[in-house]
Write an enzyme that holds these catalytic residues in place. Structure first.
Site, mmCIF file in Angstrom:
data_model
loop_
_atom_site.group_PDB
_atom_site.id
_atom_site.type_symbol
_atom_site.label_atom_id
_atom_site.label_comp_id
_atom_site.label_asym_id
_atom_site.label_seq_id
_atom_site.Cartn_x
_atom_site.Cartn_y
_atom_site.Cartn_z
ATOM 1 N N TYR A 145 0.810 -1.210 0.000
ATOM 2 C CA TYR A 145 0.000 0.000 0.000
ATOM 3 C C TYR A 145 0.849 1.268 0.000
ATOM 4 O O TYR A 145 0.493 2.261 -0.615
ATOM 5 C CB TYR A 145 -0.913 0.025 1.226
ATOM 6 C CG TYR A 145 -2.044 -0.987 1.187
ATOM 7 C CD1 TYR A 145 -2.436 -1.579 0.000
ATOM 8 C CD2 TYR A 145 -2.717 -1.318 2.353
ATOM 9 C CE1 TYR A 145 -3.473 -2.497 -0.021
ATOM 10 C CE2 TYR A 145 -3.761 -2.226 2.341
ATOM 11 C CZ TYR A 145 -4.140 -2.819 1.152
ATOM 12 O OH TYR A 145 -5.163 -3.705 1.136
ATOM 13 N N LEU B 174 -1.423 -8.559 -2.026
ATOM 14 C CA LEU B 174 -2.011 -7.969 -3.218
ATOM 15 C C LEU B 174 -1.531 -8.736 -4.439
ATOM 16 O O LEU B 174 -0.352 -9.030 -4.560
ATOM 17 C CB LEU B 174 -1.558 -6.519 -3.343
ATOM 18 C CG LEU B 174 -1.931 -5.637 -2.165
ATOM 19 C CD1 LEU B 174 -1.376 -4.250 -2.369
ATOM 20 C CD2 LEU B 174 -3.429 -5.604 -2.009
ATOM 21 N N GLY C 208 -3.209 -7.222 -10.984
ATOM 22 C CA GLY C 208 -4.533 -7.290 -11.599
ATOM 23 C C GLY C 208 -5.654 -7.029 -10.604
ATOM 24 O O GLY C 208 -6.777 -6.748 -11.004
ATOM 25 N N CYS D 3 13.467 14.616 12.187
ATOM 26 C CA CYS D 3 12.316 14.554 11.325
ATOM 27 C C CYS D 3 12.607 13.976 9.966
ATOM 28 O O CYS D 3 11.772 13.357 9.362
ATOM 29 C CB CYS D 3 11.791 15.959 11.119
ATOM 30 S SG CYS D 3 11.412 16.671 12.673
ATOM 31 N N SER E 205 11.054 2.586 4.335
ATOM 32 C CA SER E 205 9.914 1.775 3.961
ATOM 33 C C SER E 205 10.401 0.431 3.492
ATOM 34 O O SER E 205 9.910 -0.610 3.872
ATOM 35 C CB SER E 205 9.138 2.456 2.857
ATOM 36 O OG SER E 205 10.003 2.761 1.801
ATOM 37 N N LYS F 45 31.299 16.187 -26.390
ATOM 38 C CA LYS F 45 30.529 16.274 -27.624
ATOM 39 C C LYS F 45 29.185 16.944 -27.314
ATOM 40 O O LYS F 45 28.614 16.732 -26.250
ATOM 41 C CB LYS F 45 30.296 14.855 -28.128
ATOM 42 C CG LYS F 45 29.568 14.762 -29.441
ATOM 43 C CD LYS F 45 29.635 13.326 -29.948
ATOM 44 C CE LYS F 45 28.616 13.046 -31.040
ATOM 45 N NZ LYS F 45 28.540 14.018 -32.111
ATOM 46 N N ASP G 220 29.404 14.592 -1.482
ATOM 47 C CA ASP G 220 28.239 13.704 -1.356
ATOM 48 C C ASP G 220 28.640 12.257 -1.646
ATOM 49 O O ASP G 220 27.989 11.563 -2.426
ATOM 50 C CB ASP G 220 27.117 14.172 -2.278
ATOM 51 C CG ASP G 220 25.759 13.595 -1.874
ATOM 52 O OD1 ASP G 220 25.641 13.095 -0.727
ATOM 53 O OD2 ASP G 220 24.828 13.632 -2.688
HETATM 54 C C1 LIG Z 1 7.774 8.276 -1.762
HETATM 55 O O1 LIG Z 1 7.983 8.304 -3.154
HETATM 56 C C2 LIG Z 1 9.117 9.028 -3.562
HETATM 57 C C3 LIG Z 1 9.176 9.129 -5.080
HETATM 58 O O2 LIG Z 1 8.795 7.973 -5.701
HETATM 59 C C4 LIG Z 1 10.372 8.409 -2.974
HETATM 60 O O3 LIG Z 1 11.490 9.162 -3.335
HETATM 61 C C5 LIG Z 1 10.223 8.367 -1.467
HETATM 62 O O4 LIG Z 1 11.332 7.715 -0.905
HETATM 63 C C6 LIG Z 1 8.957 7.645 -1.081
HETATM 64 N N1 LIG Z 1 8.793 7.708 0.369
HETATM 65 C C7 LIG Z 1 8.552 6.619 1.077
HETATM 66 C C8 LIG Z 1 8.395 6.823 2.538
HETATM 67 O O5 LIG Z 1 8.467 5.509 0.576
#
Ligand SMILES: *[C@@H]1O[C@H](CO)[C@@H](O)[C@H](O)[C@H]1NC(C)=O
Ligand SMILES: *[C@@H]1O[C@H](CO)[C@@H](O)[C@H](O)[C@H]1NC(C)=O
Ligand SMILES: *[C@@H]1O[C@H](CO)[C@@H](O)[C@H](O)[C@H]1NC(C)=O
Ligand SMILES: *[C@@H]1O[C@H](CO)[C@@H](O)[C@H](O)[C@H]1NC(C)=O
Ligand SMILES: *[C@@H]1O[C@H](CO)[C@@H](O)[C@H](O)[C@H]1NC(C)=O
Ligand SMILES: *[C@@H]1O[C@H](CO)[C@@H](O)[C@H](O)[C@H]1NC(C)=O
Ligand SMILES: *[C@@H]1O[C@H](CO)[C@@H](O)[C@H](O)[C@H]1NC(C)=O
Length: 634
Positions: free
Chosen positions: A130, A159, A162, A292, A298, A342, A470
């Site tokens: 989700y 899930l 389809g 924050c 995720s 180029k 970086d």
């Molecule tokens: C939400 O989606 C964006 C772009 O696809 C991604 O960069 C970001 O990490 C996502 N955030 C989470 C919490 O998944």
């Protein structure tokens, strides 16, 4: 501890949105990522029905992103009307939008129980939970909690492709007070990096105070991939969707906290920060910002998060160059680098990438393609690319990615780089039993030596000397032979004359976890920044863990190192420390040596950290010894 409790209060008040309840809507904040916690705030389910009108016409925004990059695909996805969508965006119904273009999406919003929403149904096209659907596909126009709530009988984990999901899109109708003030629409605007309440309000001609009130914002912090209501007297217009020019160079507002995604895991980081930096007011600010922003984890492989946006104006992409300006720029660089760089015609790049087709897409705005039989990576950019071009065209080193050409077309730059077939190091080093990707000890040492060699070149053999700023695993690319090339020089800058101190008018950019303390604390830039980040990279490479995970498990990175350094017989602690996929096939003496080197690179005092040329020497010795060890272990 007073400081800590103060921070806690600040953070709690940010989390606890109901404290600011009024009849207007609650801004949802980062609660959207906390999918397993529907109680976090009712705002995750949608904007609440306010008892005035049960339905209204309103607008959503969406950023064009293949395959949702044309009128029909976007109106399908978001249950809008294609003819109204094309009309308000002033395009034809067959139009394809540029990637990342802000598209206005007219919808009818209506009451559904306690909430306002626009129902859309989404057919699952790929293995995704989700959160991926709500955040990545629908860009935050709905939430994982709202989807879970409205699809009883399905769960995020089972899930099937389809399957059809009901996805309630977040929309709202004006309150009585707003109507009285002439507000006709509450547009659900999708927040982007760098957005601020005042800038969004200005852009759409809304009153900042009304906008803040419409979202019951206790402060002015908003996060990407969340919806934000903009009260409008008139429908939005296409001119407002064009990215605004960067604001004037007045001091940007002080960085302020957003809210949080993962309370328990980020807390360790917060303590770590406080421990590491000692007490000052700046720490409070930085601490909250980091608390924050850190680690919205995720999936296992989160791309690390940059914090440039927290410091406001300076990192915003520059105003798009006009064709003429860009041609002038191209001409000026061409004169001096005609031999090394180029200039491509756009059509050549279209041919090379099958017209930027999804099958050529790598990630973000990077595509692969074949030009004259050679593979190339092509990156589309719309900011100021002159720094990266000016630096890269001058350097020629096998451990720094080679820029082979540029193209300017229709407001965008296309930079053409050599292609690194095995992709970023971040795809390879983090331990995942399922992905089958594995680097042995020798490959890891070779990669680290390559990175150190590239950095040494940048530090010591460019004039003026440069700092990459970086260094992280996703900016290290691997070619077919797993030799490493440093990429992404967008933040690189000259190392000279940068002793000036950090103030809020300076900006901090970089990736959390890799940033050296003196940079966080004072904004000091020197080549030792890269040394610190390289130490973190070595640590990740040996442990198979992302720095974010290491900070979740430990207060300080030095704790990770001390655990193994002080342990003489070492068995158990080493097993915990080293990447399990190495299966203990590594020379323990060399591993111990590297841990000491990492410890030196992570020294708080930059002057004590070794220089890159020293590191190169130490690592080439390690490489030789590793080869000897491999020979004796076949
Ligand atoms: C939400 O989606 C964006 C772009 O696809 C991604 O960069 C970001 O990490 C996502 N955030 C989470 C919490 O998944
Ligand atoms: C509506 O406006 C009135 C007067 O301006 C104010 O007293 C009242 O609190 C407002 N109501 C809400 C829900 O904001
Ligand atoms: C719009 O995009 C979808 C998905 O990529 C594609 O199938 C469709 O043909 C496109 N339609 C138009 C009119 O370009
Ligand atoms: C909203 O509803 C009206 C009346 O049902 C309809 O004519 C209109 O096309 C709808 N608008 C959108 C954007 O779906
Ligand atoms: C939207 O979907 C919900 C179920 O998820 C349903 O209860 C509601 O009636 C639908 N609303 C409209 C306007 O179709
Ligand atoms: C998904 O899992 C839930 C709970 O585990 C179960 O009730 C439901 O039947 C499953 N649905 C499908 C389509 O497999
Ligand atoms: C609510 O509906 C009435 C008519 O039913 C309309 O006159 C009014 O403008 C609507 N208010 C809002 C805020 O949409």
């Amino acid at each position: 501890m007073g400081l800590l409790s103060f921070i806690t209060v600040v953070i709690l008040s940010m989390l606890c949105s109901p404290c600011f309840t009024s009849a207007q809507q609650l801004y949802v904040g980062q609660a959207i990522t906390d999918c397993n916690n529907p109680d976090i705030t009712p705002a995750v389910f949608g904007y609440e029905y306010n008892g005035v009108n049960t339905s209204c016409q309103t607008y959503l925004t969406f950023r064009s992103n293949p395959p949702y990059n044309n009128v029909s695909a976007i109106s399908d996805l978001l249950a809008s009307d294609p003819s109204q969508l094309s009309e308000i965006n002033e395009v034809s119904e067959t139009e394809t939008f540029d990637t990342n273009r802000l598209v206005i999406v007219p919808v009818n919003c209506s009451r559904s129980g306690e909430y306002y929403q626009r129902n859309t149904s989404y057919v699952i096209k790929e293995a995704a939970g989700y959160l991926f659907i709500s955040n990545n596909t629908l860009q935050g126009l709905t939430t994982c909690q709202a989807i879970a709530n409205q699809n009883p009988g399905l769960t995020s984990s089972n899930l099937s492709i389809g399957a059809r999901l009901n996805a309630p899109l977040r929309c709202a109708c004006p309150t009585k007070n707003q109507s009285d003030l002439g507000i006709k629409y509450l547009m659900s605007y999708l927040v982007a990096e760098g957005d601020e309440v005042s800038l969004i309000s200005q852009r759409f001609g809304a009153d900042t105070k009304l906008t803040s009130e419409a979202n019951s914002l206790p402060n002015t912090n908003i996060n990407p991939f969340t919806t934000f209501l903009v009260p409008l007297e008139n429908p939005p217009s296409v001119s407002q969707t064009i990215e605004p020019p960067p604001p004037p160079l007045s001091p940007p507002p002080p960085p302020t906290p957003t809210s949080t995604s993962n309370k328990s895991s980020s807390k360790t980081w917060l303590y770590a920060l406080i421990g590491a930096l000692g007490g000052s007011a700046l720490i409070l600010v930085l601490g909250i910002v980091f608390y924050c922003r850190v680690f919205r984890r995720s999936k296992k492989k989160t791309d690390s998060i940059t914090v440039s946006e927290s410091f406001g104006a300076f990192e915003k992409p520059q105003e798009k160059k006009t064709d003429q300006e860009s041609k002038d720029f191209l001409d000026s660089i061409s004169a001096d680098i005609a031999l090394s760089l180029k200039t491509y015609r756009f059509q050549e790049l279209q041919n090379a990438t099958n017209n930027f087709s999804t099958s050529n897409w790598i990630k973000g705005s990077v595509y692969c393609g074949t030009i004259n039989g050679d593979s190339a990576a092509i990156k589309k950019m719309d900011g100021d690319v002159s720094k990266e071009i000016n630096l890269l065209h001058k350097i020629n080193h096998s451990n720094l990615i080679r820029l082979s050409g540029v193209c300017f077309s229709d407001g965008y730059w296309y930079l053409v780089y050599e292609y690194a077939a095995n992709g970023p190091l971040s795809d390879w080093i983090y331990y995942d039993i399922n992905d089958g990707k594995f680097l042995d000890w020798g490959q890891r040492i070779q990669i680290l030596l390559d990175v150190a060699t590239g950095l040494n070149y940048l530090h010591s053999y460019t004039t003026p000397s440069h700092v990459h700023k970086d260094i992280k695993s996703s900016n290290i690319l691997l070619d077919t032979d797993f030799r490493a090339k440093i990429a992404n020089f967008g933040m690189a800058r000259s190392a000279e004359g940068q002793e000036d101190h950090f103030s809020l008018t300076k900006h901090i950019v970089g990736t959390i976890g890799y940033m050296a303390p003196e940079y966080l604390e004072h904004g000091l830039v020197s080549t030792k920044l890269d040394v610190y980040a390289f130490g973190v990279l070595m640590l990740e490479t040996l442990t198979g863990k992302e720095v974010a995970v290491l900070y979740e498990e430990n207060k300080h990175l030095s704790d990770v190192l001390n655990a193994v350094l002080k342990d003489e017989d070492g068995q158990e602690s080493w097993r915990n420390f080293m990447d399990p996929s190495l299966q203990e096939r590594y020379p323990s003496e060399l591993a111990k040596f590297l841990v000491k080197l990492i410890d030196n690179c992570l020294e708080k005092n930059p002057a004590v950290r070794p220089a890159m040329d020293e590191i190169v020497q130490l690592l080439s010795r390690t490489m030789n010894n590793s080869m000897a060890w491999e020979l004796s272990n076949v």
